[in-house]
Design an enzyme around this catalytic site. Structure first.
Site, PDB file in Angstrom:
ATOM      1  N   HIS A 108       0.829  -1.209   0.000  1.00 44.89           N
ATOM      2  CA  HIS A 108       0.000   0.000   0.000  1.00 44.89           C
ATOM      3  C   HIS A 108       0.859   1.253   0.000  1.00 44.89           C
ATOM      4  O   HIS A 108       2.050   1.205   0.335  1.00 44.89           O
ATOM      5  CB  HIS A 108      -0.969   0.040   1.195  1.00 44.89           C
ATOM      6  CG  HIS A 108      -0.296   0.122   2.537  1.00 44.89           C
ATOM      7  ND1 HIS A 108       0.038  -0.990   3.284  1.00 44.89           N
ATOM      8  CD2 HIS A 108       0.101   1.192   3.287  1.00 44.89           C
ATOM      9  CE1 HIS A 108       0.602  -0.613   4.422  1.00 44.89           C
ATOM     10  NE2 HIS A 108       0.656   0.707   4.450  1.00 44.89           N
ATOM     11  N   HIS A 149       3.796   7.293   3.715  1.00 43.47           N
ATOM     12  CA  HIS A 149       4.777   6.210   3.576  1.00 43.47           C
ATOM     13  C   HIS A 149       4.364   5.241   2.472  1.00 43.47           C
ATOM     14  O   HIS A 149       3.256   5.310   1.937  1.00 43.47           O
ATOM     15  CB  HIS A 149       5.007   5.466   4.901  1.00 43.47           C
ATOM     16  CG  HIS A 149       3.855   4.634   5.383  1.00 43.47           C
ATOM     17  ND1 HIS A 149       2.933   5.095   6.297  1.00 43.47           N
ATOM     18  CD2 HIS A 149       3.479   3.361   5.084  1.00 43.47           C
ATOM     19  CE1 HIS A 149       2.046   4.139   6.543  1.00 43.47           C
ATOM     20  NE2 HIS A 149       2.343   3.081   5.817  1.00 43.47           N
ATOM     21  N   GLU A 163       7.864   1.274   4.857  1.00 38.45           N
ATOM     22  CA  GLU A 163       7.421   0.197   5.736  1.00 38.45           C
ATOM     23  C   GLU A 163       7.676  -1.113   5.019  1.00 38.45           C
ATOM     24  O   GLU A 163       7.400  -1.232   3.820  1.00 38.45           O
ATOM     25  CB  GLU A 163       5.911   0.349   6.029  1.00 38.45           C
ATOM     26  CG  GLU A 163       5.363  -0.756   6.930  1.00 38.45           C
ATOM     27  CD  GLU A 163       3.862  -0.593   7.226  1.00 38.45           C
ATOM     28  OE1 GLU A 163       3.198   0.209   6.535  1.00 38.45           O
ATOM     29  OE2 GLU A 163       3.373  -1.275   8.156  1.00 38.45           O
TER      30      GLU A 163
END
Lengths: 134, 134
Positions: free
Chosen positions: B7, B79, B130
Site C-alpha cells: 500500500h 509512507h 514500511e
C-alpha cells in the site's frame, strides 16, 4: 473509475546514490536510467510484482523536481499515478466536482507516452495525483 | 527481496471529507472506515485493481499522523509499504548496509496483523518505507 496504480513517484536528489541504496539494502530490481528532457527528469523504475516506483532526479533547467527538492532537499514522495480508462471523462468528472487540473486543464503526453493530467494537490488533501489513460 | 507494493499511505486531516472527495471526484472504491487505536489511526483503503491506498486520519493522543499533520496541515503522502518474504532477513540486510530501523529496531505487529518495520526516511532519500512480512 480508478484502475490500476501505475506508479508512485519519489523525488531524489542523487539518482545514482538512490539506485545503489535500493539495490544493495532492499535488493530492488531496477530499470536502466532514462533521460526525459521534455519532462525535466531522469528516471529509474523500481520494478515490483504488481506495480512500480519511479525514482526521479531533476534534469535540465526548470525541472518540476528541482522545485520540489528546493522545498525538500533530502527528497520525498512526489506523486501517485492511477490509470483510468477514459481520461477526458475523468477530467470532466473532476472538474464537475470542483477539483482543479494543473496547467491549462488539458491532457498532455506523459513520460510513458500516454495522455496524462495532474490534479491540484490542494483538492486531494495534499497529495499530487496523476491520471494516465490506460 | 522486494515483493508486492502492499500500500501507499496518505495522511489526511479529515477522513470523511477525503472519502467523499475520492468517491465523488475519482469514483474510488473504498473500504469501510476502521479505528486502530493501538496504531493511533483511523483508516480507509482505496481498493485498486493491483494494490491499495491507505487514507490515514489521526486517532487518539500521540498519533504519528497527528505529528505529520502538524508539519503538513493539508495532509500529504506519508509512507510506502513493500512486502518482503522474510522480514528478519530484510532487517539484517538493511542494518548491514547502514540503514536505520525506527523504534527499537525489532519488527512489530502492524495494522494488518502482520510483522512490520519502518526504515528511517533519512536513509532512503526522504521516503518513509514500511516493510511487511508477506
Amino acid at each position: 473509475m480508478l484502475g490500476r496504480l501505475d506508479h508512485v513517484a519519489l523525488a531524489v536528489p542523487d539518482l545514482d546514490a538512490a539506485c545503489e541504496r535500493y539495490r544493495s539494502a532492499l535488493g530492488a530490481r531496477l530499470s536502466p536510467p532514462k533521460d526525459l528532457p521534455d519532462h525535466g527528469v531522469r528516471v529509474v523504475f523500481v520494478e515490483l510484482e504488481n506495480t512500480r516506483v519511479e525514482l526521479l532526479e531533476p534534469l535540465g533547467t526548470g525541472s518540476p523536481i528541482a522545485r520540489f527538492l528546493e522545498a525538500n532537499p533530502a527528497g520525498g514522495m512526489h506523486h501517485i499515478c492511477y490509470e483510468v480508462a477514459d481520461l477526458a471523462a475523468a477530467r470532466d468528472r473532476l472538474v464537475g466536482e470542483g477539483a482543479r487540473i494543473l496547467g491549462d486543464g488539458e491532457p498532455k503526453i506523459g513520460a510513458a507516452g500516454k495522455p496524462v493530467l495532474f490534479v491540484n494537490p490542494k483538492d486531494f488533501a495534499g497529495t499530487l495525483i496523476e491520471l494516465e489513460e490506460a
